[in-house]
Design a protein around this motif. Sequence first.
Motif, PDB file in Angstrom:
ATOM      1  N   HIS A  63      -0.639  -0.405 -12.050  1.00 38.83           N
ATOM      2  CA  HIS A  63       0.290   1.755 -12.168  1.00 38.83           C
ATOM      3  C   HIS A  63      -1.445   2.035 -11.793  1.00 38.83           C
ATOM      4  CE1 HIS A  63       1.173   4.858 -14.161  1.00 38.83           C
ATOM      5  NE2 HIS A  63      -0.006   4.780 -14.854  1.00 38.83           N
ATOM      6  N   HIS A  64      -2.234   1.941 -12.463  1.00 40.93           N
ATOM      7  CA  HIS A  64      -3.120   2.764 -12.564  1.00 40.93           C
ATOM      8  C   HIS A  64      -3.930   2.625 -10.611  1.00 40.93           C
ATOM      9  CE1 HIS A  64      -4.031   5.121 -16.009  1.00 40.93           C
ATOM     10  NE2 HIS A  64      -3.827   3.481 -16.765  1.00 40.93           N
ATOM     11  N   LEU A  65      -3.296   1.322  -9.873  1.00 35.14           N
ATOM     12  CA  LEU A  65      -3.697   1.589  -8.316  1.00 35.14           C
ATOM     13  C   LEU A  65      -2.609   2.562  -7.568  1.00 35.14           C
ATOM     14  CD1 LEU A  65      -6.458  -1.814  -8.916  1.00 35.14           C
ATOM     15  CD2 LEU A  65      -6.592   0.815  -8.720  1.00 35.14           C
ATOM     16  N   ASN A  66      -1.556   2.836  -8.330  1.00 34.53           N
ATOM     17  CA  ASN A  66      -0.414   2.659  -7.464  1.00 34.53           C
ATOM     18  C   ASN A  66      -0.966   4.061  -6.995  1.00 34.53           C
ATOM     19  OD1 ASN A  66       2.109   4.292  -6.750  1.00 34.53           O
ATOM     20  ND2 ASN A  66       2.879   2.903  -7.779  1.00 34.53           N
ATOM     21  N   SER A  67      -0.330   4.120  -5.234  1.00 35.62           N
ATOM     22  CA  SER A  67      -1.274   5.173  -4.492  1.00 35.62           C
ATOM     23  C   SER A  67      -0.525   6.970  -5.545  1.00 35.62           C
ATOM     24  CB  SER A  67       0.176   4.927  -2.508  1.00 35.62           C
ATOM     25  OG  SER A  67       0.808   5.063  -2.940  1.00 35.62           O
ATOM     26  N   LEU A  68       1.094   6.216  -5.935  1.00 32.36           N
ATOM     27  CA  LEU A  68       1.300   8.075  -6.741  1.00 32.36           C
ATOM     28  C   LEU A  68       0.678   8.325  -7.455  1.00 32.36           C
ATOM     29  CD1 LEU A  68       3.054  10.156  -6.470  1.00 32.36           C
ATOM     30  CD2 LEU A  68       4.802   8.911  -7.894  1.00 32.36           C
ATOM     31  N   HIS A  69      -0.267   7.745  -8.558  1.00 32.01           N
ATOM     32  CA  HIS A  69      -1.270   7.661  -9.440  1.00 32.01           C
ATOM     33  C   HIS A  69      -2.461   8.555  -8.903  1.00 32.01           C
ATOM     34  CE1 HIS A  69      -2.835   7.238 -13.451  1.00 32.01           C
ATOM     35  NE2 HIS A  69      -3.391   6.991 -12.673  1.00 32.01           N
ATOM     36  N   ILE A  70      -3.092   7.891  -7.857  1.00 28.90           N
ATOM     37  CA  ILE A  70      -4.249   7.710  -6.816  1.00 28.90           C
ATOM     38  C   ILE A  70      -3.707   9.507  -6.210  1.00 28.90           C
ATOM     39  CG2 ILE A  70      -5.640   7.345  -4.894  1.00 28.90           C
ATOM     40  CD1 ILE A  70      -6.174   5.691  -7.218  1.00 28.90           C
ATOM     41  N   PHE A  71      -2.604  10.053  -6.011  1.00 29.50           N
ATOM     42  CA  PHE A  71      -2.382  11.035  -4.541  1.00 29.50           C
ATOM     43  C   PHE A  71      -2.274  12.555  -6.737  1.00 29.50           C
ATOM     44  CE2 PHE A  71       0.743  14.502  -4.994  1.00 29.50           C
ATOM     45  CZ  PHE A  71       0.954  14.538  -4.031  1.00 29.50           C
ATOM     46  N   LEU A  91      -5.020  10.320   2.361  1.00 27.00           N
ATOM     47  CA  LEU A  91      -5.963   9.052   1.549  1.00 27.00           C
ATOM     48  C   LEU A  91      -5.362   8.411   0.235  1.00 27.00           C
ATOM     49  CD1 LEU A  91      -9.056  11.339  -0.016  1.00 27.00           C
ATOM     50  CD2 LEU A  91      -9.202  10.037   1.888  1.00 27.00           C
ATOM     51  N   SER A  92      -3.997   8.981  -0.049  1.00 29.51           N
ATOM     52  CA  SER A  92      -3.092   7.909  -0.489  1.00 29.51           C
ATOM     53  C   SER A  92      -2.637   7.215   0.086  1.00 29.51           C
ATOM     54  CB  SER A  92      -2.588   8.743  -1.563  1.00 29.51           C
ATOM     55  OG  SER A  92      -1.447   9.635  -0.890  1.00 29.51           O
ATOM     56  N   ARG A  93      -2.611   7.262   1.500  1.00 30.28           N
ATOM     57  CA  ARG A  93      -1.531   6.763   2.563  1.00 30.28           C
ATOM     58  C   ARG A  93      -2.531   5.977   2.843  1.00 30.28           C
ATOM     59  NH1 ARG A  93       1.930  10.604   6.419  1.00 30.28           N
ATOM     60  NH2 ARG A  93       3.276  11.155   4.504  1.00 30.28           N
ATOM     61  N   VAL A  94      -3.558   6.112   3.310  1.00 30.03           N
ATOM     62  CA  VAL A  94      -4.983   5.293   3.358  1.00 30.03           C
ATOM     63  C   VAL A  94      -5.100   4.091   2.255  1.00 30.03           C
ATOM     64  CG1 VAL A  94      -7.616   4.773   3.371  1.00 30.03           C
ATOM     65  CG2 VAL A  94      -5.981   6.784   4.904  1.00 30.03           C
ATOM     66  N   TRP A  95      -5.317   4.598   1.262  1.00 32.43           N
ATOM     67  CA  TRP A  95      -5.484   3.955  -0.281  1.00 32.43           C
ATOM     68  C   TRP A  95      -4.420   2.621  -0.004  1.00 32.43           C
ATOM     69  CZ3 TRP A  95      -8.976   2.900  -4.115  1.00 32.43           C
ATOM     70  CH2 TRP A  95      -8.531   2.491  -5.030  1.00 32.43           C
ATOM     71  N   GLU A  96      -3.002   3.176   0.459  1.00 28.93           N
ATOM     72  CA  GLU A  96      -2.122   2.086   0.107  1.00 28.93           C
ATOM     73  C   GLU A  96      -1.803   1.300   1.320  1.00 28.93           C
ATOM     74  OE1 GLU A  96       3.063   2.281  -0.279  1.00 28.93           O
ATOM     75  OE2 GLU A  96       1.584   3.986  -0.475  1.00 28.93           O
ATOM     76  N   PHE A  97      -2.427   1.458   1.802  1.00 31.53           N
ATOM     77  CA  PHE A  97      -2.370   0.696   3.244  1.00 31.53           C
ATOM     78  C   PHE A  97      -3.568  -1.092   3.124  1.00 31.53           C
ATOM     79  CE2 PHE A  97      -4.166  -0.956   7.478  1.00 31.53           C
ATOM     80  CZ  PHE A  97      -2.973  -1.486   8.339  1.00 31.53           C
ATOM     81  N   LEU A  98      -4.495   0.507   2.453  1.00 32.57           N
ATOM     82  CA  LEU A  98      -6.006  -0.950   2.583  1.00 32.57           C
ATOM     83  C   LEU A  98      -5.719  -1.643   1.122  1.00 32.57           C
ATOM     84  CD1 LEU A  98      -8.551   1.342   3.792  1.00 32.57           C
ATOM     85  CD2 LEU A  98      -7.634  -0.522   4.680  1.00 32.57           C
TER      86      LEU A  98
END
Length: 59
Positions: free
Chosen positions: A6-14, A30-37
């Motif tokens: 939940h907390h590492l989900n890209s929407l949560h990061i956004f 940044l959240s797209r890069v986060w999701e990819f990596l």
Amino acid sequence: MPYLQHHLNSLHIFCRLRALGFSKRTAIRLSRVWEFLVHPFVYLRVQRIPAKVVVRRRL
């Protein structure tokens, strides 16, 4: 593990980036890069599939 997912989900990061004052455009990038990596390592460990296999397919 669901707590981390939940907390590492890209929407949560956004949302956290927006709360920190990042512009919408920067937070999306940044959240797209986060999701990819990060996404393959967090979500595929649950399924016990090596993340490097999925990363190779995406590239």
